[in-house]
Motif scaffolding. Structure first.
Motif, PDB file in Angstrom:
ATOM      1  N   TYR A  54       0.794  -1.229   0.000  1.00 53.28           N
ATOM      2  CA  TYR A  54       0.000   0.000   0.000  1.00 53.28           C
ATOM      3  C   TYR A  54       0.823   1.273   0.000  1.00 53.28           C
ATOM      4  O   TYR A  54       0.270   2.353   0.059  1.00 53.28           O
ATOM      5  CB  TYR A  54      -0.951  -0.001   1.215  1.00 53.28           C
ATOM      6  N   GLN A  55       2.143   1.148  -0.051  1.00 50.88           N
ATOM      7  CA  GLN A  55       2.920   2.370   0.185  1.00 50.88           C
ATOM      8  C   GLN A  55       2.762   3.411  -0.915  1.00 50.88           C
ATOM      9  O   GLN A  55       2.971   4.589  -0.688  1.00 50.88           O
ATOM     10  CB  GLN A  55       4.389   2.041   0.421  1.00 50.88           C
ATOM     11  N   ASN A  56       2.356   2.998  -2.112  1.00 53.22           N
ATOM     12  CA  ASN A  56       2.197   3.983  -3.196  1.00 53.22           C
ATOM     13  C   ASN A  56       0.791   4.573  -3.267  1.00 53.22           C
ATOM     14  O   ASN A  56       0.532   5.435  -4.091  1.00 53.22           O
ATOM     15  CB  ASN A  56       2.528   3.334  -4.545  1.00 53.22           C
ATOM     16  N   ASP A  57      -0.100   4.081  -2.443  1.00 58.13           N
ATOM     17  CA  ASP A  57      -1.470   4.607  -2.454  1.00 58.13           C
ATOM     18  C   ASP A  57      -1.633   5.520  -1.249  1.00 58.13           C
ATOM     19  O   ASP A  57      -1.664   5.061  -0.120  1.00 58.13           O
ATOM     20  CB  ASP A  57      -2.473   3.451  -2.382  1.00 58.13           C
ATOM     21  N   PRO A  58      -1.709   6.834  -1.471  1.00 62.89           N
ATOM     22  CA  PRO A  58      -1.684   7.764  -0.323  1.00 62.89           C
ATOM     23  C   PRO A  58      -2.798   7.492   0.681  1.00 62.89           C
ATOM     24  O   PRO A  58      -2.594   7.544   1.884  1.00 62.89           O
ATOM     25  CB  PRO A  58      -1.856   9.149  -0.971  1.00 62.89           C
ATOM     26  N   GLN A  59      -3.989   7.171   0.176  1.00 61.68           N
ATOM     27  CA  GLN A  59      -5.117   6.986   1.087  1.00 61.68           C
ATOM     28  C   GLN A  59      -4.980   5.705   1.907  1.00 61.68           C
ATOM     29  O   GLN A  59      -5.080   5.711   3.127  1.00 61.68           O
ATOM     30  CB  GLN A  59      -6.395   6.906   0.265  1.00 61.68           C
ATOM     31  N   LEU A  60      -4.732   4.598   1.220  1.00 60.73           N
ATOM     32  CA  LEU A  60      -4.634   3.318   1.922  1.00 60.73           C
ATOM     33  C   LEU A  60      -3.403   3.284   2.803  1.00 60.73           C
ATOM     34  O   LEU A  60      -3.400   2.702   3.882  1.00 60.73           O
ATOM     35  CB  LEU A  60      -4.610   2.161   0.923  1.00 60.73           C
TER      36      LEU A  60
END
Length: 387
Positions: free
Chosen positions: A192-198
Motif C-alpha cells: 500500500y505504500q504507493n497509495d496515499p489513502q490506503l
C-alpha cells in the motif's frame, strides 16, 4: 505485487482484518467530508442514568428517591447551585471548568416506551417511532456536507444504524484470528505504500496496533479515544466519528458499575481531547443515550428503564461551562408517568443545533434533514462561540 496497490478500500479492510492486523477498536465509525470541523457522536447503549451522572443535588426529592444510591454532593464536582457531576468524571469536570462542556438535562428523543432496541433505533434514525425511518441521522448529516471521499468506515461488526444510509459505509470487525506476523505486516505495508489513502489508513492501523500489548487490542476506552483522534487529525482524514459504548443498563449494583462506566467514558473523552491537540478547537462531541432510568432506586441497588436523561456536549469551541435544563422537578406529581424524569428538552433539537452551528448550515435545514419526523423541537442556539 506492486500492481495491486489500488485494491478497493473495502477489500483492503477485509484483507487487513483477515490478517489480524486490525485487531483494534471494535466500536468506531468514521466519515470523510471536506471541512476543518469535526463532529463526534458517542452513544451510551443501555440507558444511562442521567440523575447520577449530572446529579440534581439541589432538588429536595433527589436524595429521598435515591436513598442509598444518592450521590453525596460533598464527593462531587459542583457545577452550579443545583447540579453536580459524578466524581468519576474527572477530565470532564476539567473541561467544564475550562468552559468546554455543556450538560443538557431532562432531555430525551421522542421515544416514550422503555425498550432498549426500539429506543436506540429512534435515537439513531432520528424518527419519531421505531423503524419508521430506514437510515440514520449521522449518515444524513454526512450527506449535507461537501464530500471529500466516497466512504465512511465503521470499526464494528456492523455499521451502527446512525451511520446507515445513502452515503456508503464499509465496516470490519476485529478479528478473532491470531495476530499476523511482522513479516506479513511488512509485505502488506509495501503493497500500500504507493497509495496515499490506503497507506495513511494502514499507518494508523499499525500505530493503533502498537498501542495494544495484549489480546484486548484497542478495547480500552482510552485506546479508542486515541485511535479516533489519530484518524480525525490527519489532514485528509475523516471528520465525522461515531464511538459506541455499552453496559449502561444498571438494574442492580449500580454504584460500582456506573462508576466503572463513567471512568471509562472519562478516559475515552480525555484521550480524544489530548489526541486531537489543536484540532480540539474545531471539534464537537455529543454523548447521548436511548433513554434515562427511574427516578427511584429499585430493591437491588439499581434503577430500571426510564425516560429523561442527561446529554453531554464537549469541544474547544463550545460556549460551555453551563447546564441547560428546563428542570421539571422530581416530586411525585412532576415525574413522567409517576416514575421517570420528565423530558423537557428534545435531544433532536440539541443535536441539530450543535450540528448546524458546527458546520455553519441553517438550523431549520439541519433539523428537517436529520429529524424530519421527530418532533416540533426547535434547534438549540448559541452552543458554539461565534468566531
Amino acid at each position: 505485487m506492486s500492481g495491486h496497490h489500488h485494491l478497493p478500500r473495502r477489500d483492503f479492510l477485509r484483507f487487513a482484518a483477515l490478517g489480524g492486523a486490525m485487531l483494534v477498536a471494535p466500536r468506531m465509525a468514521l466519515a470523510a467530508v471536506e471541512t476543518d470541523r469535526r463532529f463526534v457522536f458517542i452513544i451510551q447503549r443501555g440507558a444511562a442514568d442521567g440523575l447520577n451522572i449530572v446529579v440534581p443535588y439541589g432538588d429536595p426529592d433527589y436524595a429521598k428517591l435515591r436513598g442509598g444510591l444518592a450521590i453525596d454532593p460533598a464527593r462531587t464536582n459542583r457545577l452550579d447551585g443545583h447540579f453536580a457531576l459524578h466524581p468519576a468524571l474527572e477530565r470532564v469536570a476539567g473541561l467544564y471548568a475550562d468552559r468546554q462542556a455543556i450538560f443538557v438535562h431532562a432531555t430525551a428523543s421522542p421515544y416514550r416506551d422503555r425498550s432498549h432496541f426500539d429506543g436506540q433505533n429512534v435515537l439513531e434514525t432520528g424518527g419519531a417511532l421505531p423503524y419508521e425511518v430506514r437510515d440514520g441521522w449521522l449518515n444524513r448529516l454526512v450527506g449535507l456536507l461537501p464530500r471529500a471521499r466516497d466512504e465512511a468506515i465503521a470499526f464494528a461488526p456492523t455499521v451502527p444504524p446512525a451511520l446507515r444510509g445513502r452515503v456508503e459505509v464499509a465496516s470490519y470487525a476485529p478479528s478473532s484470528l491470531p495476530q499476523a506476523s511482522d513479516d506479513l505486516l511488512l509485505r502488506v505495508g509495501r503493497l500500500y505504500q504507493n497509495d496515499p489513502q490506503l497507506h495513511a489508513l494502514w499507518d494508523a492501523a499499525r500505530e493503533a496496533r502498537g498501542m495494544v500489548p495484549d489480546e484486548n487490542a484497542g478495547r480500552a476506552p482510552a485506546d479508542l479515544g486515541r485511535l479516533a483522534a489519530t484518524f480525525l487529525t490527519r489532514p485528509d482524514g475523516p471528520r465525522i466519528a461515531m464511538l459506541e459504548t455499552g453496559g449502561w443498563d444498571t438494574h442492580s449494583g449500580q454504584d460500582y458499575r456506573l462508576t466503572a462506566q463513567l471512568k471509562a467514558l472519562d478516559q475515552m473523552v480525555g484521550a480524544l481531547r489530548d489526541g486531537l491537540g489543536d484540532a480540539w478547537a474545531d471539534t464537537v462531541v455529543v454523548v447521548a443515550t436511548e433513554f434515562g432510568r427511574t427516578a427511584a432506586a429499585n430493591g437491588t441497588g439499581g434503577t430500571d428503564h426510564g425516560t429523561g436523561s442527561a446529554a453531554m456536549l464537549f469541544g474547544g469551541g463550545l460556549k460551555g461551562g453551563r447546564v441547560i435544563a428546563d428542570w421539571p422537578g422530581l416530586a411525585q406529581a412532576q415525574l413522567y408517568q409517576g416514575r421517570d424524569l420528565k423530558p423537557t428538552t428534545g435531544l433532536d433539537g440539541v443535536i441539530a443545533g450543535l450540528a448546524a452551528e458546527t458546520f455553519a448550515i441553517e438550523p431549520e435545514r439541519v433539523q428537517r434533514a436529520l429529524f424530519a419526523q421527530a418532533s416540533t423541537t426547535r434547534p438549540l442556539e448559541g452552543l458554539i462561540r461565534s468566531v
